[in-house]
Design a protein around this motif. Structure first.
Motif, mmCIF file in Angstrom:
data_model
loop_
_atom_site.group_PDB
_atom_site.id
_atom_site.type_symbol
_atom_site.label_atom_id
_atom_site.label_comp_id
_atom_site.label_asym_id
_atom_site.label_seq_id
_atom_site.Cartn_x
_atom_site.Cartn_y
_atom_site.Cartn_z
ATOM 1 N N LEU A 228 -31.661 -6.022 -53.489
ATOM 2 C CA LEU A 228 -31.646 -5.673 -54.910
ATOM 3 C C LEU A 228 -30.350 -6.103 -55.597
ATOM 4 N N GLY A 229 -29.361 -6.501 -54.798
ATOM 5 C CA GLY A 229 -28.082 -6.902 -55.365
ATOM 6 C C GLY A 229 -27.154 -5.738 -55.641
ATOM 7 N N TYR A 230 -27.436 -4.573 -55.060
ATOM 8 C CA TYR A 230 -26.629 -3.377 -55.295
ATOM 9 C C TYR A 230 -25.482 -3.233 -54.303
ATOM 10 N N LEU A 231 -25.623 -3.838 -53.122
ATOM 11 C CA LEU A 231 -24.610 -3.725 -52.071
ATOM 12 C C LEU A 231 -24.316 -5.076 -51.454
ATOM 13 N N THR A 232 -23.132 -5.157 -50.890
ATOM 14 C CA THR A 232 -22.834 -6.231 -49.953
ATOM 15 C C THR A 232 -22.508 -5.553 -48.629
ATOM 16 N N ARG A 233 -22.871 -6.222 -47.561
ATOM 17 C CA ARG A 233 -22.581 -5.712 -46.215
ATOM 18 C C ARG A 233 -21.766 -6.798 -45.523
ATOM 19 N N THR A 234 -20.518 -6.484 -45.244
ATOM 20 C CA THR A 234 -19.612 -7.479 -44.671
ATOM 21 C C THR A 234 -18.900 -6.908 -43.452
ATOM 22 N N GLU A 235 -18.239 -7.798 -42.741
ATOM 23 C CA GLU A 235 -17.453 -7.413 -41.586
ATOM 24 C C GLU A 235 -16.275 -6.542 -42.023
ATOM 25 N N PRO B 102 -12.682 -5.726 -42.105
ATOM 26 C CA PRO B 102 -11.520 -6.560 -41.793
ATOM 27 C C PRO B 102 -10.620 -5.965 -40.709
ATOM 28 N N SER B 103 -10.654 -4.649 -40.540
ATOM 29 C CA SER B 103 -9.791 -4.027 -39.540
ATOM 30 C C SER B 103 -10.452 -3.910 -38.163
ATOM 31 N N ASN B 104 -11.787 -4.075 -38.121
ATOM 32 C CA ASN B 104 -12.500 -4.010 -36.845
ATOM 33 C C ASN B 104 -13.798 -4.797 -36.992
ATOM 34 N N ARG B 105 -13.830 -5.981 -36.461
ATOM 35 C CA ARG B 105 -14.960 -6.893 -36.666
ATOM 36 C C ARG B 105 -16.270 -6.386 -36.069
ATOM 37 N N ARG B 106 -16.222 -5.343 -35.256
ATOM 38 C CA ARG B 106 -17.455 -4.798 -34.679
ATOM 39 C C ARG B 106 -18.236 -3.956 -35.693
ATOM 40 N N PHE B 107 -17.588 -3.569 -36.763
ATOM 41 C CA PHE B 107 -18.214 -2.714 -37.765
ATOM 42 C C PHE B 107 -18.529 -3.484 -39.038
ATOM 43 N N ARG B 108 -19.480 -2.970 -39.795
ATOM 44 C CA ARG B 108 -19.835 -3.520 -41.099
ATOM 45 C C ARG B 108 -19.457 -2.497 -42.168
ATOM 46 N N VAL B 109 -18.948 -3.000 -43.292
ATOM 47 C CA VAL B 109 -18.635 -2.126 -44.418
ATOM 48 C C VAL B 109 -19.626 -2.395 -45.546
ATOM 49 N N LEU B 110 -19.853 -1.367 -46.338
ATOM 50 C CA LEU B 110 -20.774 -1.449 -47.466
ATOM 51 C C LEU B 110 -19.980 -1.338 -48.757
ATOM 52 N N SER B 111 -20.161 -2.313 -49.622
ATOM 53 C CA SER B 111 -19.469 -2.319 -50.908
ATOM 54 C C SER B 111 -20.490 -2.354 -52.034
ATOM 55 N N LEU B 112 -20.244 -1.542 -53.044
ATOM 56 C CA LEU B 112 -21.079 -1.589 -54.242
ATOM 57 C C LEU B 112 -20.738 -2.848 -55.026
ATOM 58 N N THR B 113 -21.761 -3.539 -55.484
ATOM 59 C CA THR B 113 -21.554 -4.651 -56.410
ATOM 60 C C THR B 113 -21.432 -4.045 -57.811
ATOM 61 N N PRO B 114 -21.015 -4.825 -58.799
ATOM 62 C CA PRO B 114 -21.017 -4.290 -60.173
ATOM 63 C C PRO B 114 -22.414 -3.758 -60.560
#
Length: 137
Positions: free
Chosen positions: A76-83, A85-97
């Motif tokens: 839907l373009g509401y989130l990004t899921r990225t590595e 940066p402090s631990n490449r084994r985990f994914r972080v979720l960021s809200l897009t605008p």
């Protein structure tokens, strides 16, 4: 005429059900379901992006359910899921605008649909004072 509630749990359930039912049209326009709203709600836009593990704990979801739900939010373009940066084994979720706007619209719709909005400020303060201790560990 409503029948008297048989238990506090039943009363809370009816409030949540009425809130969800009342907000569904607005949520549907955003392409959201309650599980997707819970994920958006659990991401505080004023904090660093949380890991999927953190969100899983916040909403008490299994990893597989969270993965499915976040995939929908990414589509839907509401989130990004990225590595992470402090631990490449985990994914972080960021809200897009767009996700920040959808989060706000969803929470606004839920608040507008909540039957508790009919209470006065004083009554809400009393309710919070009563419920607060029940949520303490």
């Amino acid at each position: 005429m409503r029948l008297p509630h048989r238990s506090p749990l039943e009363a809370l359930y009816e409030i949540v059900t009425a809130t969800t039912r009342g907000a569904e049209p607005a949520l549907a326009k955003l392409g959201l379901t309650m599980p997707t709203v819970y994920v958006l709600w659990a991401i505080d836009p004023d904090e660093p992006p949380p890991t999927m593990k953190t969100i899983s704990e916040r909403i008490d979801s299994t990893k597989s359910n969270l993965t499915f739900t976040t995939e929908r939010l990414v589509e839907l373009g509401y989130l990004t899921r990225t590595e992470d940066p402090s631990n490449r084994r985990f994914r972080v979720l960021s809200l897009t605008p767009k996700g920040r706007k959808a989060r706000k619209a969803a929470l606004d719709a839920l608040n507008a649909a909540c039957p508790l909005r009919k209470l006065s400020s004083r009554q809400l303060d009393q309710l919070f004072a009563i419920l607060g201790p029940t949520l303490e560990d």
